[in-house]
Design a protein around this motif. Structure first.
Motif, short mmCIF file in Angstrom:
data_model
loop_
_atom_site.label_atom_id
_atom_site.label_comp_id
_atom_site.label_asym_id
_atom_site.label_seq_id
_atom_site.Cartn_x
_atom_site.Cartn_y
_atom_site.Cartn_z
N LEU A 1 3.05 -2.03 -14.82
CA LEU A 1 4.12 -1.40 -14.05
C LEU A 1 3.94 -1.68 -12.57
N LYS A 2 2.73 -1.53 -12.05
CA LYS A 2 2.49 -1.78 -10.63
C LYS A 2 2.76 -3.24 -10.29
N GLU A 3 2.33 -4.15 -11.15
CA GLU A 3 2.59 -5.57 -10.91
C GLU A 3 4.10 -5.84 -10.90
N GLN A 4 4.81 -5.25 -11.84
CA GLN A 4 6.24 -5.48 -11.96
C GLN A 4 6.98 -5.00 -10.71
N LEU A 5 6.59 -3.85 -10.19
CA LEU A 5 7.24 -3.31 -9.01
C LEU A 5 6.90 -4.10 -7.75
N LEU A 6 5.65 -4.49 -7.61
CA LEU A 6 5.23 -5.18 -6.40
C LEU A 6 5.79 -6.58 -6.29
N GLN B 1 0.82 -1.20 0.00
CA GLN B 1 0.00 0.00 0.00
C GLN B 1 0.86 1.26 0.00
N ASP B 2 1.96 1.24 0.78
CA ASP B 2 2.84 2.39 0.84
C ASP B 2 3.56 2.60 -0.50
N VAL B 3 4.02 1.51 -1.11
CA VAL B 3 4.72 1.61 -2.38
C VAL B 3 3.83 2.26 -3.43
N LEU B 4 2.62 1.77 -3.59
CA LEU B 4 1.72 2.31 -4.61
C LEU B 4 1.26 3.71 -4.25
#
Length: 217
Positions: free
Chosen positions: A178-183, A55-58
């Motif tokens: 992008l969100k999937e790749q980062l998480l 949650q913090d990352v996004l």
């Protein structure tokens, strides 16, 4: 030398050494009827990196979007993939030319999408059809002067706000990837918002996780 004169000289030197944007399509790559395009979503994280929750990352994820002449919407940097460069080099070049950023590009693309060039949106058939590959680019350097700043402004926006600014579905799908790749990147460590100087090269390559899907707009 007076401070004003020194500043003017520095600005003149910067502009003199600025690499011009590539023009024309003499080296353009094609795959059948598709013009091959490469681009990226430049991103950074607002605030510190003391928290690592999803949650913090996004919540801290910011993406860079650029304006184009005679259009009110914002886009991501992208352009033709040419025959003297790799696909990730093309994405980095476009980020530098259109958005004035350098950074760390993901090793794997977010995906590939089929779309029409903006001048052929209303044409029938495959005229103006492009196959585009998009990457994530963690920004490490934000330039004050870049080749296409006259025609492309830039704006940092929270990732959730970016969805509403995207004109096409494929752009929103790229944000999802992008969100999937980062998480799901196992060794992911968010960087603080402060940008630091990078090397003179346009990009560095880092491993990334996640396979890109093919989508049609």
């Amino acid at each position: 030398m007076a401070p004003a004169a020194a500043a003017a000289a520095a600005a003149s030197s910067s502009m003199a050494t600025m690499v011009c944007a590539r023009q024309g399509r003499l080296r353009q790559r094609y795959e059948g009827c598709y013009r091959l395009v490469s681009g990226c979503i430049p991103y950074m994280f607002k605030g510190g990196d003391d928290e690592k929750s999803c949650q913090d990352v996004l919540g801290r994820l910011q993406v860079l979007m650029i304006s184009t002449p005679k259009r009110s919407d914002l886009i991501f940097p992208k352009g033709g993939w040419e025959d003297d460069e790799s696909i990730d080099e093309a994405a980095c070049r476009e980020a530098f030319e259109e958005a004035g950023v350098k950074g760390i590009i993901s090793e794997s693309p977010l995906g590939e999408w089929i779309f029409k060039s903006k001048s052929k949106q209303n044409s029938c058939g495959l005229q103006g059809a492009c196959k585009g590959f998009m990457f994530g680019l963690q920004v490490t350097e934000l330039l004050e002067i870049w080749p296409e700043q006259v025609t492309h402004g830039r704006r940092w926006v929270p990732v959730e706000e970016a969805y509403g600014l995207c004109r096409y579905d494929w752009m929103r799908e790229a944000l999802d990837k992008l969100k999937e790749q980062l998480l799901f990147q196992s060794d992911f460590k968010p960087s603080p918002a402060e940008l630091v100087d990078s090397s003179s090269s346009l990009c560095m390559v880092m491993p990334a996780v996640g396979e890109g899907a093919v989508a049609l707009c």
